[in-house]
Scaffold this motif. Structure first.
Motif, PDB file in Angstrom:
ATOM      1  N   TYR A 151       0.825  -1.204   0.000  1.00 60.52           N
ATOM      2  CA  TYR A 151       0.000   0.000   0.000  1.00 60.52           C
ATOM      3  C   TYR A 151       0.870   1.269   0.000  1.00 60.52           C
ATOM      4  CZ  TYR A 151      -3.364  -3.556   1.107  1.00 60.52           C
ATOM      5  OH  TYR A 151      -4.136  -4.706   1.059  1.00 60.52           O
ATOM      6  N   ILE A 152       2.029   1.184   0.647  1.00 63.88           N
ATOM      7  CA  ILE A 152       2.958   2.318   0.616  1.00 63.88           C
ATOM      8  C   ILE A 152       3.425   2.557  -0.814  1.00 63.88           C
ATOM      9  CG2 ILE A 152       5.234   3.118   1.354  1.00 63.88           C
ATOM     10  CD1 ILE A 152       4.767   1.605   3.989  1.00 63.88           C
ATOM     11  N   SER A 153       3.695   1.481  -1.534  1.00 64.02           N
ATOM     12  CA  SER A 153       4.097   1.598  -2.934  1.00 64.02           C
ATOM     13  C   SER A 153       2.994   2.230  -3.774  1.00 64.02           C
ATOM     14  CB  SER A 153       4.461   0.219  -3.491  1.00 64.02           C
ATOM     15  OG  SER A 153       4.782   0.292  -4.867  1.00 64.02           O
ATOM     16  N   LEU A 154       1.763   1.808  -3.570  1.00 61.82           N
ATOM     17  CA  LEU A 154       0.646   2.359  -4.331  1.00 61.82           C
ATOM     18  C   LEU A 154       0.461   3.850  -4.048  1.00 61.82           C
ATOM     19  CD1 LEU A 154      -1.993  -0.514  -3.960  1.00 61.82           C
ATOM     20  CD2 LEU A 154      -0.470  -0.058  -5.897  1.00 61.82           C
ATOM     21  N   VAL A 155       0.640   4.241  -2.785  1.00 63.76           N
ATOM     22  CA  VAL A 155       0.520   5.661  -2.430  1.00 63.76           C
ATOM     23  C   VAL A 155       1.615   6.473  -3.113  1.00 63.76           C
ATOM     24  CG1 VAL A 155       0.729   7.327  -0.542  1.00 63.76           C
ATOM     25  CG2 VAL A 155      -0.662   5.272  -0.240  1.00 63.76           C
ATOM     26  N   SER A 156       2.839   5.934  -3.108  1.00 63.50           N
ATOM     27  CA  SER A 156       3.951   6.661  -3.728  1.00 63.50           C
ATOM     28  C   SER A 156       3.745   6.818  -5.233  1.00 63.50           C
ATOM     29  CB  SER A 156       5.276   5.939  -3.453  1.00 63.50           C
ATOM     30  OG  SER A 156       5.369   4.725  -4.190  1.00 63.50           O
ATOM     31  N   ILE A 157       3.122   5.835  -5.859  1.00 59.53           N
ATOM     32  CA  ILE A 157       2.839   5.908  -7.294  1.00 59.53           C
ATOM     33  C   ILE A 157       1.799   6.993  -7.575  1.00 59.53           C
ATOM     34  CG2 ILE A 157       1.745   4.645  -9.191  1.00 59.53           C
ATOM     35  CD1 ILE A 157       3.114   2.100  -7.973  1.00 59.53           C
ATOM     36  N   SER A 158       0.825   7.112  -6.702  1.00 53.35           N
ATOM     37  CA  SER A 158      -0.246   8.096  -6.895  1.00 53.35           C
ATOM     38  C   SER A 158       0.193   9.518  -6.578  1.00 53.35           C
ATOM     39  CB  SER A 158      -1.442   7.747  -5.998  1.00 53.35           C
ATOM     40  OG  SER A 158      -1.876   6.426  -6.200  1.00 53.35           O
ATOM     41  N   ALA A 159       1.108   9.648  -5.594  1.00 59.00           N
ATOM     42  CA  ALA A 159       1.401  10.960  -5.025  1.00 59.00           C
ATOM     43  C   ALA A 159       2.000  11.939  -6.032  1.00 59.00           C
ATOM     44  CB  ALA A 159       2.342  10.800  -3.825  1.00 59.00           C
ATOM     45  N   SER A 160       3.019  11.506  -6.772  1.00 58.80           N
ATOM     46  CA  SER A 160       3.726  12.450  -7.645  1.00 58.80           C
ATOM     47  C   SER A 160       2.831  13.096  -8.699  1.00 58.80           C
ATOM     48  CB  SER A 160       4.912  11.748  -8.317  1.00 58.80           C
ATOM     49  OG  SER A 160       5.949  11.553  -7.390  1.00 58.80           O
ATOM     50  N   PRO A 161       2.062  12.316  -9.485  1.00 58.57           N
ATOM     51  CA  PRO A 161       1.193  12.974 -10.482  1.00 58.57           C
ATOM     52  C   PRO A 161       0.187  13.936  -9.859  1.00 58.57           C
ATOM     53  CG  PRO A 161       1.353  10.622 -10.927  1.00 58.57           C
ATOM     54  CD  PRO A 161       1.978  10.850  -9.587  1.00 58.57           C
ATOM     55  N   ILE A 209      10.444  16.106  -8.114  1.00 59.05           N
ATOM     56  CA  ILE A 209       9.757  15.053  -8.863  1.00 59.05           C
ATOM     57  C   ILE A 209      10.717  13.907  -9.164  1.00 59.05           C
ATOM     58  CG2 ILE A 209       8.659  14.480 -11.062  1.00 59.05           C
ATOM     59  CD1 ILE A 209       7.510  17.324 -11.083  1.00 59.05           C
ATOM     60  N   PHE A 210      11.959  14.254  -9.559  1.00 60.85           N
ATOM     61  CA  PHE A 210      12.960  13.233  -9.866  1.00 60.85           C
ATOM     62  C   PHE A 210      13.281  12.386  -8.632  1.00 60.85           C
ATOM     63  CE2 PHE A 210      17.452  11.952  -9.991  1.00 60.85           C
ATOM     64  CZ  PHE A 210      17.429  11.138 -11.119  1.00 60.85           C
ATOM     65  N   LEU A 211      13.496  13.044  -7.498  1.00 65.11           N
ATOM     66  CA  LEU A 211      13.809  12.317  -6.265  1.00 65.11           C
ATOM     67  C   LEU A 211      12.619  11.476  -5.807  1.00 65.11           C
ATOM     68  CD1 LEU A 211      15.781  15.072  -4.313  1.00 65.11           C
ATOM     69  CD2 LEU A 211      16.710  13.077  -5.521  1.00 65.11           C
ATOM     70  N   ALA A 212      11.418  12.014  -5.977  1.00 62.94           N
ATOM     71  CA  ALA A 212      10.216  11.250  -5.628  1.00 62.94           C
ATOM     72  C   ALA A 212      10.101  10.010  -6.509  1.00 62.94           C
ATOM     73  CB  ALA A 212       8.972  12.123  -5.773  1.00 62.94           C
ATOM     74  N   GLY A 213      10.520  10.129  -7.773  1.00 66.24           N
ATOM     75  CA  GLY A 213      10.508   8.979  -8.669  1.00 66.24           C
ATOM     76  C   GLY A 213      11.481   7.907  -8.225  1.00 66.24           C
ATOM     77  N   LEU A 214      12.659   8.324  -7.760  1.00 69.31           N
ATOM     78  CA  LEU A 214      13.625   7.361  -7.240  1.00 69.31           C
ATOM     79  C   LEU A 214      13.072   6.661  -5.994  1.00 69.31           C
ATOM     80  CD1 LEU A 214      17.010   9.318  -7.559  1.00 69.31           C
ATOM     81  CD2 LEU A 214      16.087   7.565  -9.090  1.00 69.31           C
ATOM     82  N   LEU A 215      12.448   7.439  -5.109  1.00 70.36           N
ATOM     83  CA  LEU A 215      11.847   6.853  -3.905  1.00 70.36           C
ATOM     84  C   LEU A 215      10.732   5.887  -4.281  1.00 70.36           C
ATOM     85  CD1 LEU A 215      11.475   6.682  -0.835  1.00 70.36           C
ATOM     86  CD2 LEU A 215       9.992   8.700  -0.986  1.00 70.36           C
ATOM     87  N   ARG A 216       9.914   6.263  -5.248  1.00 69.25           N
ATOM     88  CA  ARG A 216       8.839   5.384  -5.726  1.00 69.25           C
ATOM     89  C   ARG A 216       9.397   4.060  -6.210  1.00 69.25           C
ATOM     90  NH1 ARG A 216       7.303   7.104 -11.394  1.00 69.25           N
ATOM     91  NH2 ARG A 216       9.308   6.051 -11.610  1.00 69.25           N
ATOM     92  N   ASP A 217      10.506   4.104  -6.943  1.00 67.09           N
ATOM     93  CA  ASP A 217      11.103   2.879  -7.468  1.00 67.09           C
ATOM     94  C   ASP A 217      11.647   2.003  -6.344  1.00 67.09           C
ATOM     95  OD1 ASP A 217      10.474   3.811  -9.963  1.00 67.09           O
ATOM     96  OD2 ASP A 217      12.500   4.483 -10.455  1.00 67.09           O
ATOM     97  N   VAL A 218      12.248   2.632  -5.333  1.00 67.06           N
ATOM     98  CA  VAL A 218      12.758   1.873  -4.181  1.00 67.06           C
ATOM     99  C   VAL A 218      11.608   1.203  -3.430  1.00 67.06           C
ATOM    100  CG1 VAL A 218      13.872   2.082  -1.923  1.00 67.06           C
ATOM    101  CG2 VAL A 218      14.846   3.257  -3.896  1.00 67.06           C
ATOM    102  N   LEU A 219      10.536   1.951  -3.219  1.00 63.34           N
ATOM    103  CA  LEU A 219       9.375   1.402  -2.500  1.00 63.34           C
ATOM    104  C   LEU A 219       8.712   0.282  -3.300  1.00 63.34           C
ATOM    105  CD1 LEU A 219       7.843   4.734  -1.130  1.00 63.34           C
ATOM    106  CD2 LEU A 219       9.097   2.983   0.148  1.00 63.34           C
ATOM    107  N   TYR A 220       8.728   0.413  -4.621  1.00 69.72           N
ATOM    108  CA  TYR A 220       8.190  -0.653  -5.477  1.00 69.72           C
ATOM    109  C   TYR A 220       9.016  -1.921  -5.332  1.00 69.72           C
ATOM    110  CZ  TYR A 220       6.938  -3.132  -9.815  1.00 69.72           C
ATOM    111  OH  TYR A 220       6.529  -4.076 -10.726  1.00 69.72           O
TER     112      TYR A 220
END
Length: 203
Positions: A23-33, A66-77
């Motif tokens: 669920y943390i991964s799903l939230v991180s995917i939704s958050a940036s856009p 946005i770039f750093l959030a994308g890196l965090l999203r990938d780590v959480l995924y």
């Protein structure tokens, strides 16, 4: 009826819904856009950050975030994948197909970034930082949204590489999130460039 129950039990064993990392991964995917669309639209209409620190500085800060959030999203995924049950795949799928999909996805993201540049990639049009005209060279002459498509392919490739069925479900969620984002971003970007074109003609 027993066959249906067996099928449900079989597929439910491939996804562990009790893992918070999912669920943390799903939230991180939704958050940036969501965040970049809210900030970008506000900036286009009200110039809040531009008035404080200037358009390029503000866009640079947002783009870096946005770039750093994308890196965090990938780590959480990746963490979410490792927390889930593994399903062994044949070598051609797990390795060859996974690398083809992942590699193609990264290529599309990289070449899209090259064509758009930093400001074109990270919401520069919302800050009034525009190109002379919209990019139509490769890969944009083949695909409407190559960067989004490439990102989705990276999610799918990672799911196959790590042999986690949940990754395919997360990839489907990524597709849905990006489809919603594009539903709002596409027309808004068209409107920005249309207004600029009309202003040039009126001068």
């Amino acid at each position: 009826m027993s066959n249906i129950i067996d099928a449900v039990e079989h597929y439910s064993a491939l996804v562990d819904l009790s893992r918070p990392s999912l669920y943390i991964s799903l939230v991180s995917i939704s958050a940036s856009p969501i965040v970049w669309n809210i900030i970008g639209r506000n900036e286009y209409k009200n110039h809040t950050l531009t008035k404080l620190i200037g358009a390029r500085t503000a866009c640079s800060i947002l783009g870096t975030a946005i770039f750093l959030a994308g890196l965090l999203r990938d780590v959480l995924y990746k963490i979410a994948l490792h927390d889930q049950p593994q399903y062994r795949l044949p070598y051609p799928i797990q390795t060859i197909l996974a690398w083809i999909i992942f590699g193609t996805g990264n290529f599309l993201v990289a070449i899209s970034y090259y064509q758009l540049g930093f400001y074109g990639t990270f919401c520069g049009d919302y800050f009034g930082i525009l190109k002379e005209e919209r990019v139509t060279s490769f890969p944009y002459n083949w695909l409407d949204n190559p960067m989004y498509i490439g990102a989705k392919m990276c999610f799918i490739g990672a799911a196959l590489w790590y042999e986690r069925p949940v990754g395919l479900l997360i990839s489907l969620y990524v597709h849905l999130v990006y489809s919603v984002a594009l539903h709002y971003e596409g027309p808004f970007t068209d409107m920005i460039y249309s207004n600029v074109k009309n202003e040039k003609y009126s001068q």
